[in-house]
Design an enzyme around this catalytic site. Structure first.
Site, PDB file in Angstrom:
ATOM      1  N   GLY A  12       0.781  -1.238   0.000  1.00 47.42           N
ATOM      2  CA  GLY A  12       0.000   0.000   0.000  1.00 47.42           C
ATOM      3  C   GLY A  12       0.810   1.283   0.000  1.00 47.42           C
ATOM      4  N   ASN A  14       1.491   3.061  -2.606  1.00 50.20           N
ATOM      5  CA  ASN A  14       0.770   3.999  -3.482  1.00 50.20           C
ATOM      6  C   ASN A  14      -0.467   4.556  -2.778  1.00 50.20           C
ATOM      7  OD1 ASN A  14       1.947   4.313  -6.319  1.00 50.20           O
ATOM      8  ND2 ASN A  14       2.157   2.119  -5.926  1.00 50.20           N
ATOM      9  N   MET A  91      -4.332  -6.918  -7.153  1.00 49.01           N
ATOM     10  CA  MET A  91      -3.888  -8.107  -7.875  1.00 49.01           C
ATOM     11  C   MET A  91      -5.017  -9.025  -8.340  1.00 49.01           C
ATOM     12  SD  MET A  91      -0.687  -7.681  -7.945  1.00 49.01           S
ATOM     13  CE  MET A  91      -0.097  -9.297  -8.426  1.00 49.01           C
ATOM     14  N   ILE A  93      -8.338  -9.856 -10.810  1.00 50.17           N
ATOM     15  CA  ILE A  93      -8.909  -9.448 -12.105  1.00 50.17           C
ATOM     16  C   ILE A  93     -10.310  -8.877 -11.910  1.00 50.17           C
ATOM     17  CG2 ILE A  93      -9.787 -10.354 -14.314  1.00 50.17           C
ATOM     18  CD1 ILE A  93      -7.370 -12.309 -14.205  1.00 50.17           C
ATOM     19  N   ASN A 108      -5.423   2.737 -13.037  1.00 50.69           N
ATOM     20  CA  ASN A 108      -4.440   1.781 -12.534  1.00 50.69           C
ATOM     21  C   ASN A 108      -3.046   2.380 -12.666  1.00 50.69           C
ATOM     22  OD1 ASN A 108      -3.391  -0.850 -11.733  1.00 50.69           O
ATOM     23  ND2 ASN A 108      -2.790  -1.135 -13.868  1.00 50.69           N
ATOM     24  N   HIS A 110       0.870   1.349 -13.315  1.00 47.70           N
ATOM     25  CA  HIS A 110       1.708   0.239 -13.781  1.00 47.70           C
ATOM     26  C   HIS A 110       3.172   0.681 -13.747  1.00 47.70           C
ATOM     27  CE1 HIS A 110       2.713  -3.444 -15.870  1.00 47.70           C
ATOM     28  NE2 HIS A 110       3.535  -2.712 -16.601  1.00 47.70           N
ATOM     29  N   ASP A 151      -3.763  -3.675 -19.193  1.00 50.98           N
ATOM     30  CA  ASP A 151      -2.829  -2.540 -19.326  1.00 50.98           C
ATOM     31  C   ASP A 151      -2.995  -1.802 -20.652  1.00 50.98           C
ATOM     32  OD1 ASP A 151      -1.687  -3.071 -16.813  1.00 50.98           O
ATOM     33  OD2 ASP A 151      -0.204  -4.429 -17.657  1.00 50.98           O
ATOM     34  N   GLU A 181       5.868   6.629  -9.503  1.00 55.45           N
ATOM     35  CA  GLU A 181       4.532   6.171  -9.075  1.00 55.45           C
ATOM     36  C   GLU A 181       3.898   7.060  -8.011  1.00 55.45           C
ATOM     37  OE1 GLU A 181       4.022   1.934  -8.349  1.00 55.45           O
ATOM     38  OE2 GLU A 181       5.911   1.541  -9.346  1.00 55.45           O
TER      39      GLU A 181
END
Ligand code: GRF
Length: 216
Positions: A12, A14, A91, A93, A108, A110, A151, A181
């Protein structure tokens, strides 16, 4: 004020960058109202609780189909009156049903410059390992809207980070987080909450950019 819901699975950092930015008044027009974790032991949950943010755990394995999981996630998001969903190291889907209902409202982060080192299987340390194996001199991070392609959604912000001699996947990951990020994600979230992002096809324009382009 828009309601921001952050989805997490791990440490966590981010999420912490978002919490800190909000405290500094840098998320204009939005507030983090809820954190949903795919794992009960994610440290991100502790960070959220320490910041006084409501948390929920939603594990994919509690549901016997993608559809049932998507319905539960949609219900959670509706309960929180989510305006923006942020995947911050999430993580699990997310199915097409959720993506369709929150079109251009899920973002998101990446850890590479998309379209390099992204897509199925490219997550975590593997991204940085592949960057080093390919002998890249530059890598970075990307914040993008989520669509049905892994992505592959419209790119909101990107920032390059230099690869240095002697980098290991671990040192590179740390530098990409620190230099890209943790800066990009709060910036992108604030731009969204200020209503400054417009999506046209695969392109994301910041306020006024599109008008300028149209008038040329
Ligand atoms: C970050 O590298 C992010 O780019 C990726 O997963 C990692 C999450 O780290 N999607 P954290 O949980 O935010 O610390």
């Amino acid at each position: 004020m828009l309601n921001i819901v952050v989805l997490v699975s791990g440490g966590g950092t981010n999420l912490q960058a978002l919490i800190d930015a909000e405290k500094r008044g840098e998320i204009k027009g939005g507030r983090i109202c809820s954190v949903i974790s795919s794992r009960p032991d994610a440290f991100a949950l502790t960070r959220a609780t320490q910041a006084g943010i409501a948390t929920r755990v939603l594990q994919r394995r509690e549901f016997n189909s993608q559809g049932a999981y998507d319905d539960a996630l949609l219900q959670c998001l509706a309960d929180c009156k989510a305006d923006l969903v942020v995947l911050a190291g999430f993580m699990t889907i997310i199915g097409d049903k959720v993506i369709a209902q929150y079109r251009n409202r899920i973002m998101n982060i990446h850890p590479s410059l998309i379209p390099c080192f992204c897509g199925e299987g490219y997550y975590g340390m593997k991204v940085h390992r592949c960057v080093l194996e390919r002998g890249m001199q530059v890598t970075g991070a990307t914040v993008h809207f989520v669509n049905e392609v892994c992505d592959g959604g419209p790119i909101i912000l990107q920032k390059a980070v230099a690869v240095r001699d002697g980098d290991t996947p671990e040192t590179l990951q740390q530098r990409v987080m620190e230099e890209a990020e943790w800066q990009l994600l709060p910036q992108a979230v604030s731009l969204f909450c200020e209503g400054k992002l417009t999506v046209s096809g695969n392109r994301v324009y910041q306020q006024d950019e599109k008008q300028q382009e149209d008038s040329v």
